[in-house]
Motif scaffolding. Sequence first.
Motif, short mmCIF file in Angstrom:
data_model
loop_
_atom_site.label_atom_id
_atom_site.label_comp_id
_atom_site.label_asym_id
_atom_site.label_seq_id
_atom_site.Cartn_x
_atom_site.Cartn_y
_atom_site.Cartn_z
N GLY A 110 -12.37 24.74 3.59
CA GLY A 110 -12.81 25.19 4.91
C GLY A 110 -14.23 25.73 4.88
N ILE A 111 -14.55 26.48 5.90
CA ILE A 111 -15.89 27.06 6.04
C ILE A 111 -16.15 28.07 4.93
CG2 ILE A 111 -17.34 28.52 7.53
CD1 ILE A 111 -15.77 27.33 9.91
N ILE A 112 -17.37 28.04 4.37
CA ILE A 112 -17.77 29.03 3.37
C ILE A 112 -18.42 30.19 4.11
CG2 ILE A 112 -19.26 29.49 1.39
CD1 ILE A 112 -19.05 26.48 0.71
N TYR A 113 -17.89 31.39 3.89
CA TYR A 113 -18.41 32.60 4.52
C TYR A 113 -19.43 33.26 3.60
CZ TYR A 113 -14.21 31.88 7.30
OH TYR A 113 -13.23 31.33 8.10
N GLY A 114 -20.50 33.77 4.17
CA GLY A 114 -21.53 34.46 3.41
C GLY A 114 -22.88 34.25 4.07
N ALA A 128 -17.20 33.25 0.19
CA ALA A 128 -15.77 32.99 0.07
C ALA A 128 -15.35 31.88 1.02
CB ALA A 128 -14.97 34.26 0.39
N VAL A 129 -14.23 31.29 0.71
CA VAL A 129 -13.59 30.29 1.55
C VAL A 129 -12.13 30.73 1.71
CG1 VAL A 129 -12.99 28.79 -0.41
CG2 VAL A 129 -13.26 27.80 1.85
N ASP A 130 -11.54 30.45 2.87
CA ASP A 130 -10.12 30.78 3.04
C ASP A 130 -9.31 30.07 1.95
OD1 ASP A 130 -10.44 32.41 5.29
OD2 ASP A 130 -10.28 30.71 6.68
N PRO A 131 -8.19 30.65 1.50
CA PRO A 131 -7.37 29.98 0.49
C PRO A 131 -7.04 28.54 0.92
CG PRO A 131 -6.60 32.21 0.81
CD PRO A 131 -7.62 31.94 1.89
N LYS A 171 -14.69 23.20 -3.81
CA LYS A 171 -13.52 22.35 -3.63
C LYS A 171 -12.40 22.93 -4.48
CE LYS A 171 -14.92 18.97 -7.15
NZ LYS A 171 -15.23 17.56 -7.38
N ALA A 172 -11.18 22.60 -4.11
CA ALA A 172 -10.01 23.09 -4.84
C ALA A 172 -9.48 21.99 -5.74
CB ALA A 172 -8.94 23.52 -3.85
N PRO A 181 -14.56 18.53 -0.75
CA PRO A 181 -15.37 19.75 -0.77
C PRO A 181 -15.92 20.11 0.62
CG PRO A 181 -16.66 17.89 -1.52
CD PRO A 181 -15.26 17.37 -1.28
N ASN A 182 -16.47 21.31 0.70
CA ASN A 182 -17.23 21.74 1.86
C ASN A 182 -18.47 22.44 1.33
OD1 ASN A 182 -18.08 22.21 4.44
ND2 ASN A 182 -16.30 23.42 5.05
N SER A 183 -19.56 22.39 2.09
CA SER A 183 -20.83 22.96 1.65
C SER A 183 -21.42 23.89 2.70
CB SER A 183 -21.84 21.85 1.35
OG SER A 183 -21.42 21.06 0.28
N LYS A 184 -22.28 24.79 2.21
CA LYS A 184 -23.05 25.69 3.08
C LYS A 184 -24.47 25.69 2.53
CE LYS A 184 -23.16 30.50 4.56
NZ LYS A 184 -22.59 30.37 5.89
N TYR A 185 -25.44 25.43 3.40
CA TYR A 185 -26.84 25.45 2.98
C TYR A 185 -27.31 26.91 2.92
CZ TYR A 185 -31.73 24.33 2.46
OH TYR A 185 -33.02 24.22 1.98
N ILE A 186 -27.88 27.30 1.80
CA ILE A 186 -28.43 28.66 1.67
C ILE A 186 -29.95 28.54 1.59
CG2 ILE A 186 -28.51 30.76 0.28
CD1 ILE A 186 -25.71 30.06 -0.76
N ASN A 187 -30.60 29.17 2.56
CA ASN A 187 -32.06 29.19 2.61
C ASN A 187 -32.55 30.39 1.81
OD1 ASN A 187 -34.68 28.51 3.38
ND2 ASN A 187 -34.57 29.83 5.19
N ILE A 188 -33.34 30.13 0.77
CA ILE A 188 -33.82 31.21 -0.11
C ILE A 188 -35.31 31.39 0.10
CG2 ILE A 188 -34.03 32.00 -2.49
CD1 ILE A 188 -31.58 30.23 -3.12
#
Length: 188
Positions: A110-114, A128-131, A171-172, A181-188
């Motif tokens: 699912g959605i990655i939180y952060g 984190a991602v929901d279980p 991914k699990a 899998p699911n991804s979240k782009y992190i801008n640094i």
Amino acid sequence: GSNSWGDGAVSTLAISVNTLPEVALNIIGSQSVCKGQSYTYNIDPIANATSYNWTIPSGANGSSTTNSIVVNYSNSAIPGTISVNGVNNCGNGMQAITDIEILNIPATAGIIYGADTVNQGESNKLYAVDPIIDADSYIWTLPNNVLGNSDSNSIVLNFPDSSISGNLTVKAQNICGSGEPNSKYINI
């Protein structure tokens, strides 16, 4: 026999006694199985058996009259039991039974939180991602030069001065394989 008339003719009749097959002992093979895969099950030869009678869970495919069977667990297979007993012309022997657990490939992450944006030099940022259903562990892939390690549904990341913007992916997995899998782009 004999009597006053003399010795009589002797008749013999050969009698053959057959017995039921012996009790079936342990079934050898995987009890936790994955849908879409095949598994082999065996039993030591059963005394007095001329063939073997196997039963398998609903939705599984396979047949055999020997002491070995290959079972394919289709996507419609449900948990149940495998049993086998020896058979001969006198009847059926007592059966051996083993329980079968049918596993699925883990669900899609699912959605990655952060945080979406972080600064170089920041540390201890939780993501984190929901279980995920049917997950035994989680695989995290980090953006370049970002530090962190986890096999659970959460990870703490550190962003040294050399870290580069990119995708955080999760991914699990379990014994059946990896989920999508699911991804979240992190801008640094």
